[in-house]
Design a protein around this motif. Structure first.
Motif, PDB file in Angstrom:
ATOM      1  N   LEU A   1      16.358  54.482  59.043  1.00 37.88           N
ATOM      2  CA  LEU A   1      16.163  53.530  57.953  1.00 37.88           C
ATOM      3  C   LEU A   1      14.949  53.914  57.107  1.00 37.88           C
ATOM      4  N   LEU A   2      13.858  54.292  57.740  1.00 40.32           N
ATOM      5  CA  LEU A   2      12.651  54.690  57.030  1.00 40.32           C
ATOM      6  C   LEU A   2      12.915  55.927  56.186  1.00 40.32           C
ATOM      7  N   ILE A   3      13.622  56.884  56.738  1.00 37.58           N
ATOM      8  CA  ILE A   3      13.941  58.109  55.989  1.00 37.58           C
ATOM      9  C   ILE A   3      14.816  57.776  54.786  1.00 37.58           C
ATOM     10  N   ASP A   4      15.824  56.932  54.988  1.00 43.07           N
ATOM     11  CA  ASP A   4      16.677  56.519  53.875  1.00 43.07           C
ATOM     12  C   ASP A   4      15.870  55.831  52.782  1.00 43.07           C
ATOM     13  N   GLU A   5      14.984  54.906  53.164  1.00 42.54           N
ATOM     14  CA  GLU A   5      14.176  54.198  52.191  1.00 42.54           C
ATOM     15  C   GLU A   5      13.286  55.162  51.413  1.00 42.54           C
ATOM     16  N   ARG A   6      12.654  56.097  52.091  1.00 38.80           N
ATOM     17  CA  ARG A   6      11.763  57.057  51.439  1.00 38.80           C
ATOM     18  C   ARG A   6      12.512  57.961  50.467  1.00 38.80           C
ATOM     19  N   ARG A   7      13.762  58.220  50.743  1.00 37.14           N
ATOM     20  CA  ARG A   7      14.553  59.083  49.861  1.00 37.14           C
ATOM     21  C   ARG A   7      15.242  58.299  48.749  1.00 37.14           C
ATOM     22  N   GLY A   8      15.060  56.984  48.733  1.00 39.77           N
ATOM     23  CA  GLY A   8      15.659  56.177  47.676  1.00 39.77           C
ATOM     24  C   GLY A   8      17.129  55.892  47.875  1.00 39.77           C
ATOM     25  N   ARG A   9      17.590  56.026  49.113  1.00 38.04           N
ATOM     26  CA  ARG A   9      18.992  55.750  49.405  1.00 38.04           C
ATOM     27  C   ARG A   9      19.113  54.372  50.036  1.00 38.04           C
ATOM     28  N   PRO A  10      20.255  53.733  49.856  1.00 39.37           N
ATOM     29  CA  PRO A  10      20.463  52.456  50.534  1.00 39.37           C
ATOM     30  C   PRO A  10      20.305  52.639  52.039  1.00 39.37           C
ATOM     31  N   ALA A  11      19.785  51.638  52.670  1.00 32.53           N
ATOM     32  CA  ALA A  11      19.563  51.704  54.115  1.00 32.53           C
ATOM     33  C   ALA A  11      20.878  51.858  54.851  1.00 32.53           C
TER      34      ALA A  11
ATOM     35  N   LEU B   1      14.284  43.507  51.018  1.00 33.98           N
ATOM     36  CA  LEU B   1      13.952  42.806  49.783  1.00 33.98           C
ATOM     37  C   LEU B   1      13.112  41.564  50.064  1.00 33.98           C
ATOM     38  N   GLU B   2      13.465  40.830  51.094  1.00 34.52           N
ATOM     39  CA  GLU B   2      12.685  39.634  51.444  1.00 34.52           C
ATOM     40  C   GLU B   2      11.263  39.994  51.867  1.00 34.52           C
ATOM     41  N   ARG B   3      11.102  41.077  52.606  1.00 33.72           N
ATOM     42  CA  ARG B   3       9.755  41.539  52.999  1.00 33.72           C
ATOM     43  C   ARG B   3       8.946  41.903  51.758  1.00 33.72           C
ATOM     44  N   VAL B   4       9.587  42.590  50.830  1.00 26.96           N
ATOM     45  CA  VAL B   4       8.914  42.992  49.596  1.00 26.96           C
ATOM     46  C   VAL B   4       8.516  41.761  48.787  1.00 26.96           C
ATOM     47  N   LYS B   5       9.425  40.812  48.652  1.00 26.62           N
ATOM     48  CA  LYS B   5       9.125  39.596  47.892  1.00 26.62           C
ATOM     49  C   LYS B   5       7.975  38.817  48.526  1.00 26.62           C
ATOM     50  N   ASP B   6       7.958  38.751  49.835  1.00 25.18           N
ATOM     51  CA  ASP B   6       6.854  38.085  50.523  1.00 25.18           C
ATOM     52  C   ASP B   6       5.532  38.778  50.209  1.00 25.18           C
TER      53      ASP B   6
ATOM     54  N   ARG C   1       2.652  50.606  43.853  1.00 24.47           N
ATOM     55  CA  ARG C   1       1.803  50.079  44.930  1.00 24.47           C
ATOM     56  C   ARG C   1       2.626  49.285  45.947  1.00 24.47           C
ATOM     57  N   ILE C   2       3.623  48.556  45.472  1.00 24.93           N
ATOM     58  CA  ILE C   2       4.492  47.792  46.376  1.00 24.93           C
ATOM     59  C   ILE C   2       5.280  48.750  47.260  1.00 24.93           C
ATOM     60  N   ALA C   3       5.864  49.776  46.647  1.00 24.49           N
ATOM     61  CA  ALA C   3       6.647  50.754  47.410  1.00 24.49           C
ATOM     62  C   ALA C   3       5.769  51.441  48.450  1.00 24.49           C
ATOM     63  N   GLU C   4       4.570  51.803  48.052  1.00 17.64           N
ATOM     64  CA  GLU C   4       3.647  52.463  48.982  1.00 17.64           C
ATOM     65  C   GLU C   4       3.324  51.562  50.170  1.00 17.64           C
ATOM     66  N   ALA C   5       3.104  50.279  49.907  1.00 19.07           N
ATOM     67  CA  ALA C   5       2.775  49.334  50.976  1.00 19.07           C
ATOM     68  C   ALA C   5       3.923  49.165  51.970  1.00 19.07           C
TER      69      ALA C   5
ATOM     70  N   VAL D   1       9.776  54.378  45.157  1.00 19.81           N
ATOM     71  CA  VAL D   1       9.859  53.443  44.029  1.00 19.81           C
ATOM     72  C   VAL D   1      11.326  53.280  43.623  1.00 19.81           C
ATOM     73  N   ARG D   2      12.061  54.358  43.706  1.00 21.81           N
ATOM     74  CA  ARG D   2      13.487  54.315  43.368  1.00 21.81           C
ATOM     75  C   ARG D   2      14.235  53.324  44.268  1.00 21.81           C
ATOM     76  N   TYR D   3      13.967  53.389  45.562  1.00 25.50           N
ATOM     77  CA  TYR D   3      14.618  52.465  46.490  1.00 25.50           C
ATOM     78  C   TYR D   3      14.185  51.023  46.215  1.00 25.50           C
ATOM     79  N   LEU D   4      12.913  50.826  45.907  1.00 22.53           N
ATOM     80  CA  LEU D   4      12.418  49.490  45.566  1.00 22.53           C
ATOM     81  C   LEU D   4      13.203  48.927  44.381  1.00 22.53           C
ATOM     82  N   HIS D   5      13.383  49.742  43.352  1.00 18.77           N
ATOM     83  CA  HIS D   5      14.147  49.293  42.180  1.00 18.77           C
ATOM     84  C   HIS D   5      15.594  48.968  42.555  1.00 18.77           C
ATOM     85  N   LYS D   6      16.168  49.765  43.462  1.00 20.15           N
ATOM     86  CA  LYS D   6      17.545  49.492  43.902  1.00 20.15           C
ATOM     87  C   LYS D   6      17.646  48.152  44.627  1.00 20.15           C
ATOM     88  N   LEU D   7      16.623  47.815  45.398  1.00 19.21           N
ATOM     89  CA  LEU D   7      16.631  46.517  46.086  1.00 19.21           C
ATOM     90  C   LEU D   7      16.690  45.366  45.084  1.00 19.21           C
TER      91      LEU D   7
END
Length: 143
Positions: free
Chosen positions: A3-13, A24-29, A44-48, A53-59
């Protein structure tokens, strides 16, 4: 780990939609806890959250919005609520905007007016005891 590798590569989990929704809920929190930080940004959100960043936008695309748009809407809503409090009249519109992460008072006024159809000061003046706000973002109305 996958899951971590998928997220880092910008792919859906790999775990499917429920994993993306949980991310998404973790990010919103996280965003809500840091809403007043003017440096809050997608990078900064993606880094945290150890994601791209690409995966963050997809969420956020899952909900038909953007990261920045969602942050702006949350900040505007917090300002809208706070401007109706008696203490906000003492500190002023610019201080309320700054508290919620807006750096420029003029930019805040423009986007507030675009969102709610009136300036923050007009909103504040209309918010009088006995008034309440509907959930549509409209002006306060009498009960």
């Amino acid at each position: 780990m996958v899951l971590l590798i998928d997220e880092r590569r910008g792919r859906p989990a790999s775990g499917g939609p429920h994993v993306a929704a949980a991310s998404l809920e973790r990010v919103k929190d996280h965003v809500m806890r840091h809403l007043g930080d003017p440096d809050l940004s997608p990078s900064r959100i993606a880094e945290a959250h150890f994601m791209s960043v690409r995966y963050l936008h997809k969420l956020f695309q899952l909900e038909g919005t953007t990261v920045s748009g969602w942050i702006r809407a949350q900040r505007l809503e917090r300002c809208r609520r706070e401007l109706l409090r008696p203490m906000a009249r003492e500190v002023g519109v610019a201080a309320v905007a700054q508290r919620w992460g807006f750096v420029s008072p003029s930019h805040f006024s423009r986007i507030f007016r675009a969102a709610y159809g009136m300036t923050p000061r007009e909103w504040q003046l209309q918010g009088r005891p006995g008034a309440h706000c509907d959930n549509t973002g409209g002006a306060p109305t009498e009960k």
